[in-house]
Design an enzyme around this catalytic site. Sequence first.
Site, mmCIF file in Angstrom:
data_model
loop_
_atom_site.group_PDB
_atom_site.id
_atom_site.type_symbol
_atom_site.label_atom_id
_atom_site.label_comp_id
_atom_site.label_asym_id
_atom_site.label_seq_id
_atom_site.Cartn_x
_atom_site.Cartn_y
_atom_site.Cartn_z
ATOM 1 N N SER A 111 -11.287 0.165 -7.000
ATOM 2 C CA SER A 111 -10.642 -0.828 -7.864
ATOM 3 C C SER A 111 -9.454 -1.457 -7.135
ATOM 4 O O SER A 111 -9.625 -2.058 -6.076
ATOM 5 C CB SER A 111 -10.229 -0.176 -9.185
ATOM 6 O OG SER A 111 -9.742 -1.133 -10.106
ATOM 7 N N HIS A 214 -12.258 -4.145 -15.737
ATOM 8 C CA HIS A 214 -13.572 -4.370 -15.124
ATOM 9 C C HIS A 214 -14.647 -4.684 -16.167
ATOM 10 O O HIS A 214 -15.783 -4.233 -16.057
ATOM 11 C CB HIS A 214 -13.973 -3.181 -14.258
ATOM 12 C CG HIS A 214 -13.010 -2.939 -13.137
ATOM 13 N ND1 HIS A 214 -12.885 -3.810 -12.076
ATOM 14 C CD2 HIS A 214 -12.102 -1.953 -12.934
ATOM 15 C CE1 HIS A 214 -11.951 -3.361 -11.262
ATOM 16 N NE2 HIS A 214 -11.456 -2.248 -11.759
#
Length: 434
Positions: A111, A214
């Site tokens: 991430s 996300h």
Amino acid sequence: MLIITAPGQGAQTPGFLAPWLELPGVAERLGAASELAGCDLIRFGTTASADEIRDTAVAQPLLVAAAIAAAAVLAGSELAGSELAGSELAGSELAGGDPGHVPADAAAGHSVGELAAGVLAGVLTADDAIRLVGVRGRAMAAAAAVEPTGMTAVLGGDQETVLAAIARHGLTPANVNGAGQIVAAGTLAELEAFAADPPPGARLRPLQVAGAFHTRHMAPAVAALRDAAADVAVSDPGVTLLSDADGAAVTTGKEWLERIVAQVAAPVRWDLCMQTMAGLGVTALIELPPGGTLTGLARRALPGVAQLAIKTPEQLDAAREMIAEHSERSEHAGHSGPEGHLPEWRLIVAPTSGTFRAARGGAATAAPTAELGAVVARGGERAVTAPWALGPAEIIEWLVEDGDPVSEGQPLVRVQPATGAARGDDARNDRESA
């Protein structure tokens, strides 16, 4: 073959930066990063509470700055005494290194950790990474405040059954981490319904995060990061650089930056990153501070791979030894690891949100850069193209159907160079040396 990894949000713990500030030059580096990020990273990394550093706008720059600072320490120690010592790249043994000169063979980040990995691979400067992560953190925090959303870790259970249950409740598998761990994300109402009807054999653990990262809920943050990224100069990776989108190795800085932007609203596929590590023949994995999360996942998914989670400066000597033993780029390496290669398949994602329209009804193959389809939106349409100039592209798997609504960054189709396509020695050498 050695890979260096950088953890994502949730890895931070109160006070984890304190011992690093005792190293020469680290406080100055973090002070400069604080100016670029727009928050006091030294305070947040030393005396702030767990609640304070849970704030997305704080956690993200804190993690990226910490990873870059630790990488600079490693780079400085590797440069000391080498032919580069005394150059502008080499300062003091502990703090003068360029984080882009750590002798690793590959890099990856989970991430937000992808920004630190990009610095390690030489794609962008540390300053630009800190500027971008400041924008990213603030934009994602703002997007999370629009409506109540969250994330829940799903531990264990059959993966396909878990994914089906997540989809049934309208949630997104925001992180597919491997080792029996998937993170579901969506509205709090959707997560409550999911908790009341969990997949068999799985345990659910709500995560203390500000929103559904996300997922489609982060679309406004994608736009903000794209604007900020427009002014960033990038270079092609100097080492193998893996992407969270599909585990593939990206070969150009432009593609990497596009993926970094889209990834804010698209699932993280760390499981595929670890599959690629295994395919590349990785023999050792170092996780930058605050380490522990990614090495924990690798312990189950990559048996036989040496692992080191750097938590404090006390582990730097062990990291240097691991670099010397496993890195093909280290001048002190005692052996050469297996010859690396870049994965040839690619996962093509939606360039924008809208309705997907397949070209030629979803043809089995497509010529280089020919359109695989398009995403039609209110403001027009964006082409979906194959990425190779090496020969025809062969479709492995369609992940959407003609007419499906899609979100920006959503996986659409998995492709590879067509079997038997002529590639040429130059193209093959370029791929193997990238």
